[in-house]
Scaffold this motif. Structure first.
Motif, mmCIF file in Angstrom:
data_model
loop_
_atom_site.group_PDB
_atom_site.id
_atom_site.type_symbol
_atom_site.label_atom_id
_atom_site.label_comp_id
_atom_site.label_asym_id
_atom_site.label_seq_id
_atom_site.Cartn_x
_atom_site.Cartn_y
_atom_site.Cartn_z
ATOM 1 N N PRO A 406 0.632 -1.120 0.037
ATOM 2 C CA PRO A 406 0.016 0.142 0.139
ATOM 3 C C PRO A 406 0.751 1.276 -0.193
ATOM 4 N N PRO A 407 1.897 1.422 0.793
ATOM 5 C CA PRO A 407 2.860 2.642 0.621
ATOM 6 C C PRO A 407 3.353 2.864 -0.476
ATOM 7 N N ARG A 410 0.528 3.952 -2.865
ATOM 8 C CA ARG A 410 0.303 5.594 -2.635
ATOM 9 C C ARG A 410 1.284 6.278 -3.335
ATOM 10 N N ARG A 411 2.557 6.068 -3.550
ATOM 11 C CA ARG A 411 3.592 6.695 -3.944
ATOM 12 C C ARG A 411 3.622 6.896 -5.428
ATOM 13 N N PHE A 413 0.639 6.521 -7.063
ATOM 14 C CA PHE A 413 -0.722 7.059 -7.567
ATOM 15 C C PHE A 413 -0.836 8.521 -8.047
ATOM 16 N N ASP A 432 -6.193 -0.663 2.277
ATOM 17 C CA ASP A 432 -5.405 0.646 2.441
ATOM 18 C C ASP A 432 -6.642 1.906 2.268
ATOM 19 N N GLU A 434 -6.657 4.847 3.002
ATOM 20 C CA GLU A 434 -5.763 6.176 2.492
ATOM 21 C C GLU A 434 -5.710 6.208 0.932
ATOM 22 N N LEU A 435 -5.538 5.114 0.435
ATOM 23 C CA LEU A 435 -5.341 4.928 -1.102
ATOM 24 C C LEU A 435 -6.750 5.331 -1.806
ATOM 25 N N MET A 438 -7.287 9.248 -1.633
ATOM 26 C CA MET A 438 -6.641 9.888 -2.649
ATOM 27 C C MET A 438 -7.288 9.442 -4.185
#
Length: 657
Positions: A406-407, A410-411, A413, A432, A434-435, A438
């Motif tokens: 997931p991190p 996000r990077r 995305f 995730d 947070e994703l 976003m």
């Protein structure tokens, strides 16, 4: 006030006479005169103390009433005693020291000096003294109570209680609320599929029965009903009838289910009710949202939309499978356009992904890569329940691997990236969240019954509760992508594994389209023996599963087991144990309560369709599907969850009995 002076003087005179009588009596009964004169001072002192205390209290009450006398002068000499509103005076201990005529008439039994305010209302008097107005209902009448602390020197220990009879106003408010118009939208579930192959005369016969039942329902209300399509109608009824409808658990759903098209096909309705709306327009909007929720949860139920959320009734029968694939074709065309307009596509399932979540993600990632776009699967590989599938896919398919953490997702995305959510539609259980926050372009592909807190900003919401799995839904999309939809054998096996997991190897929730999807994957080269090996357990895991099953107890045809021991593969073992218990004679549903490695308490629920475990899990904070559901808790004990589960099962049988 004159009455008070008269009564107070009379009390003092009577007390003095009693004291004199007591002294004379003592004199005649005491034989020794010297002894009498010895005790006489004590008699006088005690008697004087009593009289003094009485005078002080009387003076204090006199001060109270003197204060009110002054207030009356300020209020144009209007007498509180003859005021139509009930008025009372209480002291610092909240006891009555005075009340007017209206109070005596309205509260005849309570109108006694020295009685506490608690005989009128159980509301904390301190709250009332602080200026909080409240309403009470006594013997069919409604009253408004307000306590005022007079802002005057010497009146710190007295309070004025105003009690207003608001019965007429309150009854008007209740009538206004009960007569509020409420819109109902009613639809026959899967009309085309239900009457497929039926003669026109049979269709007309069943339709007449349904119409008659709906007309009888409307006739019992003050509302109206209008049919605007062969399978849809709307009604406007008063709120009072909605209340009686829900109190009766909406028996209309049960009555219509008695109408059969064939020996195996019964009529079911989905009902959307827009309650507590400010106007008819808002009620109609609420009703549409409620109907969408009822259909998204499998139909055969009513959803009531209020300002506070949704209430659900019914939902005890299985959904009818749709044979028409037009929707799948439309979704495929729309999805192709979104993929084409995105720089990258990210796919994400739910936490602790299973074979269906990860399998459907693999199928989508391979399809998108065949279309020439970058595709990534955001997943924590170490926390999934299908490590064997991920390991096999990484070793047998092309590089680079589509799996990213997931991190990393996000990077990578961007604003023009597309996010596809599969096998769930609940934001807080995503791999995730947070994703998800976003993403500006979102697609949801899910088969679970719709929950209230679902993803509500999706560009495409492909949601079919009749489908066995998300893998089946993805498989149905593949043929509409041409050559890009022709996956390799290993990729097809990932989708087949997801279907086999959620159908328990084609045992439950399996329809014609499920077998068609499996047949399509088989044509692509998927090997059922190879897929079956993904379900194999180690010997230690098998022993733990057997231990869970052996600890089960039966409660109302439900097998309930508890696993206190924290084991490495408990998330995988517990659902398997729940499946195993369904093979016990007389068991219609199974539940396994277990503790995970991160100190959470989880519940895995399974059924063969006779019992809707989703409804049971929803009441304790979970969700899922008709035959497969679950819940997770933090900061709770197994004993607490056991009590919640038992109460939820009891409630289910209460509502469905």
């Amino acid at each position: 006030m004159k009455n008070f002076y008269r009564d107070s003087g009379l009390i003092i005179v009577v007390c003095c006479l009693v004291i004199i009588l007591f002294i004379l009596t003592a004199y005649f009964y005491v034989t020794e005169a010297s002894f009498f004169w010895m005790i006489a001072p004590f008699i006088v002192i005690v008697s004087g103390f009593c009289v003094g205390k009485l005078i002080i209290v009387t003076r204090k009450n006199f001060q109270y009433l003197s204060f009110f006398s002054d207030e009356i002068e300020k209020a144009d000499r209007k007498s509180l005693y003859t005021l139509p509103m009930s008025v009372a005076v209480i002291d610092s201990s909240h006891k009555f020291v005075w009340f007017n005529k209206a109070f005596t008439l309205n509260f005849e039994k309570e109108a006694v000096v020295g009685n506490s305010m608690s005989c009128i209302t159980d509301i904390n008097t301190e709250r009332l003294i602080n200026g909080e107005e409240t309403q009470i209902c006594r013997e069919g009448k409604y009253y408004s109570i307000r306590v005022v602390a007079p802002n005057r020197e010497g009146s710190e220990n007295i309070f004025v209680v105003y009690i207003d009879d608001i019965t007429e106003k309150r009854l008007l408010e209740i009538e206004k609320k009960l007569s509020r118009p409420v819109v109902m939208l009613i639809t026959i579930d899967n009309y085309d599929e239900m009457f497929e192959g039926a003669l026109e005369s049979e269709r007309a016969h069943v339709t007449v029965k349904i119409d008659k039942l709906l007309e009888e329902f409307t006739a019992g209300t003050t509302g109206i009903m209008k049919k605007f399509n062969r399978d849809r109608c709307w009604a406007v009824i008063e709120q009072r009838h909605v209340d009686s409808l829900t109190e009766g658990k909406i028996k209309l759903l049960d009555k219509v289910r008695e109408i059969s098209v064939t020996d195996r096909v019964f009529v079911t309705l989905s009902i959307g009710i827009g309650a507590t709306a400010k106007n008819i327009s808002e009620s109609e909007r609420f009703a549409r949202q409620a109907l969408e929720m009822a259909q998204g949860r499998g139909g055969d139920q009513a959803a009531v939309k209020t300002e506070d959320g949704f209430e659900f009734y019914g939902g005890v029968s299985k959904g009818i499978e749709r044979h028409n694939k037009i929707k799948a074709r439309i979704i495929a065309n729309s999805l192709a356009g979104l993929i084409e307009g995105s720089d990258r596509v990210f796919i994400m399932g739910h936490k602790s992904g299973d074979l269906d979540s990860v399998g459907s993600s693999i199928g989508l990632a391979c399809l998108i890569r065949n279309l020439g776009k970058e595709a990534y699967i955001a997943v924590e590989c170490n926390s999934t329940l299908c490590n064997e599938l991920i390991k096999r896919f990484k070793t047998t398919n092309e590089k680079p691997s589509p799996f990213v953490t997931p991190p990393d997702a996000r990077r990578l995305f961007s604003d023009s990236s597309l996010l596809i959510i599969t096998d769930t539609h609940i934001p807080n259980i995503l791999e995730d969240p947070e994703l998800y926050r976003m993403a500006k372009k979102i697609v949801v592909i899910d088969h679970h019954r719709k929950m209230v807190n679902h993803v509500d900003n999706a560009t495409i919401f492909f949601h079919e509760t009749y489908a066995s799995s998300a893998s089946e839904m993805v498989t149905e999309l593949l043929p509409y992508f041409g050559e890009a939809g022709k996956l390799s054998a290993g990729q097809a096996e990932a989708l087949l594994a997801g279907i086999m997991l959620d159908t328990k190897s084609f045992t439950v929730k399996t329809g014609v389209r499920t077998f068609e999807a499996a047949a399509f994957l088989r044509k692509l080269g998927a090997d059922t023996v190879s897929v079956k090996s993904l379900f194999a357990n180690s010997f230690e895991s098998y022993k733990k599963k057997v231990a869970i099953v052996s600890s089960a107890s039966i409660y109302k045809k439900c097998a309930i087991a508890y696993s206190v021991e924290i084991t490495e593969n408990v998330r995988l073992i517990a659902p398997q144990a729940a499946d195993e218990m369904l093979g016990i004679s007389g068991v219609v549903a199974s539940f396994v309560v277990f503790r995970t490695q991160n100190d959470e308490i989880s519940v895995s629920a399974r059924s063969l369709g006779d019992m809707n475990v989703q409804l049971i899990m929803e009441r304790i904070g979970g969700g899922g599907h008709h035959t497969m559901a679950g819940a997770q808790f933090t900061g709770a004990t197994i004993g607490e969850i056991k009590d919640k589960l038992i109460k939820s099962i009891d409630k289910y049988f209460e509502l469905t009995s």
